[in-house]
Design a protein around this motif. Sequence first.
Motif, PDB file in Angstrom:
ATOM      1  N   ASN A 130     -73.301 -58.923   6.347  1.00  0.00           N
ATOM      2  CA  ASN A 130     -73.411 -58.136   7.572  1.00  0.00           C
ATOM      3  C   ASN A 130     -72.392 -57.008   7.614  1.00  0.00           C
ATOM      4  N   GLY A 131     -72.904 -55.792   7.763  1.00  0.00           N
ATOM      5  CA  GLY A 131     -72.052 -54.613   7.859  1.00  0.00           C
ATOM      6  C   GLY A 131     -71.520 -54.095   6.539  1.00  0.00           C
ATOM      7  N   VAL A 132     -71.874 -54.726   5.424  1.00  0.00           N
ATOM      8  CA  VAL A 132     -71.371 -54.334   4.107  1.00  0.00           C
ATOM      9  C   VAL A 132     -72.142 -53.146   3.553  1.00  0.00           C
ATOM     10  N   PHE A 133     -73.445 -53.046   3.860  1.00  0.00           N
ATOM     11  CA  PHE A 133     -74.274 -51.963   3.351  1.00  0.00           C
ATOM     12  C   PHE A 133     -74.506 -50.921   4.430  1.00  0.00           C
ATOM     13  N   GLU A 134     -74.353 -49.657   4.053  1.00  0.00           N
ATOM     14  CA  GLU A 134     -74.534 -48.515   4.945  1.00  0.00           C
ATOM     15  C   GLU A 134     -75.695 -47.685   4.417  1.00  0.00           C
ATOM     16  N   THR A 135     -76.516 -47.175   5.326  1.00  0.00           N
ATOM     17  CA  THR A 135     -77.625 -46.330   4.895  1.00  0.00           C
ATOM     18  C   THR A 135     -77.093 -45.055   4.246  1.00  0.00           C
ATOM     19  N   ALA A 136     -77.767 -44.590   3.198  1.00  0.00           N
ATOM     20  CA  ALA A 136     -77.342 -43.386   2.489  1.00  0.00           C
ATOM     21  C   ALA A 136     -77.513 -42.150   3.363  1.00  0.00           C
ATOM     22  N   GLN A 137     -78.475 -42.163   4.262  1.00  0.00           N
ATOM     23  CA  GLN A 137     -78.685 -41.075   5.200  1.00  0.00           C
ATOM     24  C   GLN A 137     -78.255 -41.529   6.590  1.00  0.00           C
ATOM     25  N   THR A 138     -77.805 -40.576   7.374  1.00  0.00           N
ATOM     26  CA  THR A 138     -77.465 -40.897   8.757  1.00  0.00           C
ATOM     27  C   THR A 138     -78.731 -40.868   9.602  1.00  0.00           C
ATOM     28  N   ILE A 139     -78.657 -41.458  10.760  1.00  0.00           N
ATOM     29  CA  ILE A 139     -79.726 -41.396  11.744  1.00  0.00           C
ATOM     30  C   ILE A 139     -79.111 -40.792  12.991  1.00  0.00           C
ATOM     31  N   GLY A 141     -77.284 -38.357  13.042  1.00  0.00           N
ATOM     32  CA  GLY A 141     -75.925 -37.974  12.680  1.00  0.00           C
ATOM     33  C   GLY A 141     -74.948 -39.139  12.638  1.00  0.00           C
ATOM     34  N   LEU A 142     -75.447 -40.349  12.790  1.00  0.00           N
ATOM     35  CA  LEU A 142     -74.582 -41.533  12.822  1.00  0.00           C
ATOM     36  C   LEU A 142     -74.773 -42.391  11.582  1.00  0.00           C
ATOM     37  N   SER A 143     -73.695 -42.969  11.107  1.00  0.00           N
ATOM     38  CA  SER A 143     -73.776 -43.934  10.015  1.00  0.00           C
ATOM     39  C   SER A 143     -74.412 -45.209  10.551  1.00  0.00           C
ATOM     40  N   CYS A 144     -75.250 -45.846   9.731  1.00  0.00           N
ATOM     41  CA  CYS A 144     -75.928 -47.075  10.129  1.00  0.00           C
ATOM     42  C   CYS A 144     -75.623 -48.180   9.132  1.00  0.00           C
ATOM     43  N   PHE A 145     -75.338 -49.358   9.636  1.00  0.00           N
ATOM     44  CA  PHE A 145     -74.987 -50.503   8.808  1.00  0.00           C
ATOM     45  C   PHE A 145     -76.055 -51.577   8.954  1.00  0.00           C
ATOM     46  N   LEU A 146     -76.325 -52.300   7.874  1.00  0.00           N
ATOM     47  CA  LEU A 146     -77.346 -53.338   7.862  1.00  0.00           C
ATOM     48  C   LEU A 146     -76.750 -54.686   8.235  1.00  0.00           C
ATOM     49  N   TYR A 147     -77.476 -55.407   9.080  1.00  0.00           N
ATOM     50  CA  TYR A 147     -77.127 -56.764   9.476  1.00  0.00           C
ATOM     51  C   TYR A 147     -78.352 -57.645   9.243  1.00  0.00           C
ATOM     52  N   PHE A 148     -78.123 -58.883   8.834  1.00  0.00           N
ATOM     53  CA  PHE A 148     -79.189 -59.752   8.368  1.00  0.00           C
ATOM     54  C   PHE A 148     -79.244 -61.040   9.161  1.00  0.00           C
ATOM     55  N   ASP A 149     -80.465 -61.578   9.270  1.00  0.00           N
ATOM     56  CA  ASP A 149     -80.669 -62.894   9.863  1.00  0.00           C
ATOM     57  C   ASP A 149     -81.519 -63.688   8.880  1.00  0.00           C
ATOM     58  N   ARG A 162     -77.301 -51.117  12.728  1.00  0.00           N
ATOM     59  CA  ARG A 162     -76.336 -50.956  13.811  1.00  0.00           C
ATOM     60  C   ARG A 162     -75.557 -49.678  13.525  1.00  0.00           C
ATOM     61  N   THR A 163     -75.460 -48.825  14.522  1.00  0.00           N
ATOM     62  CA  THR A 163     -74.715 -47.575  14.355  1.00  0.00           C
ATOM     63  C   THR A 163     -73.312 -47.730  14.900  1.00  0.00           C
ATOM     64  N   GLU A 164     -72.512 -46.717  14.644  1.00  0.00           N
ATOM     65  CA  GLU A 164     -71.211 -46.647  15.307  1.00  0.00           C
ATOM     66  C   GLU A 164     -71.482 -46.449  16.793  1.00  0.00           C
ATOM     67  N   GLY A 165     -70.498 -46.681  17.632  1.00  0.00           N
ATOM     68  CA  GLY A 165     -70.688 -46.580  19.071  1.00  0.00           C
ATOM     69  C   GLY A 165     -71.023 -45.174  19.536  1.00  0.00           C
ATOM     70  N   VAL A 166     -71.916 -45.079  20.530  1.00  0.00           N
ATOM     71  CA  VAL A 166     -72.305 -43.807  21.128  1.00  0.00           C
ATOM     72  C   VAL A 166     -72.351 -44.011  22.631  1.00  0.00           C
ATOM     73  N   THR A 167     -71.839 -43.055  23.368  1.00  0.00           N
ATOM     74  CA  THR A 167     -71.897 -43.155  24.823  1.00  0.00           C
ATOM     75  C   THR A 167     -73.311 -42.885  25.300  1.00  0.00           C
ATOM     76  N   GLY A 168     -73.632 -43.363  26.466  1.00  0.00           N
ATOM     77  CA  GLY A 168     -74.951 -43.139  27.045  1.00  0.00           C
ATOM     78  C   GLY A 168     -75.272 -41.667  27.201  1.00  0.00           C
ATOM     79  N   ASP A 169     -74.248 -40.843  27.463  1.00  0.00           N
ATOM     80  CA  ASP A 169     -74.454 -39.403  27.625  1.00  0.00           C
ATOM     81  C   ASP A 169     -74.949 -38.764  26.335  1.00  0.00           C
ATOM     82  N   ASN A 170     -74.551 -39.295  25.190  1.00  0.00           N
ATOM     83  CA  ASN A 170     -74.934 -38.717  23.905  1.00  0.00           C
ATOM     84  C   ASN A 170     -76.263 -39.250  23.379  1.00  0.00           C
TER      85      ASN A 170
END
Length: 179
Positions: A130-139, A141-149, A162-170
């Motif tokens: 969880n959180g070890v792999f990051e998508t090669a492209q942003t979504i 403009g945000l980095s995205c990390f993979l989490y597994f179940d 899961r992306t880095e935190g973003v405020t509701g305004d953004n």
Amino acid sequence: MKLFFFVLLGLTFFFAGPLAQAELRSWRSRDGQKTLQAHFLSRDEANITLRRLDGRVLTFTIDKLHESERSFLDENYPYEDSTEGEELAGNAFGPLQFGDTRTEVEDKLVASPLVTTKVEKTLFGRTGLNGVFETAQTIGGLSCFLYFDWNEESELQEVTLRTEGVTGDNYADQLQTTW
């Protein structure tokens, strides 16, 4: 607050275009009155995604571009339906399939151009995936990390981005147009 994204909502973003960022160019509006300096990021059948000089990522319908821009796009970045002729049942993320074992997931992700990791494979057992792999492209403009179940048989059951935190305004500016 972290935003959660389920893979099935937006995987086409990753398959829509090349992973490398294109050169900077001017893109004209349909009527030719406005221009935008931006890098091409991706496209699908109806939409294009560009990155402005300030880093902001914009996604809009291709029909908003000038006819000459649409021609340039078709010649240089033709739309190719990556799902044509493929069976999508069980597809989770890129090469992953629901039901894959943890070892299969590790091997497929290490070999995949869709994700990157800064963790050595020998440490996966200590860190988990969880959180070890990051998508090669942003979504958006945000980095995205993979989490597994995993299910009870220790097979892949779900992949979440899961992306880095973003405020509701953004949200409206950064993410809503992407999804």
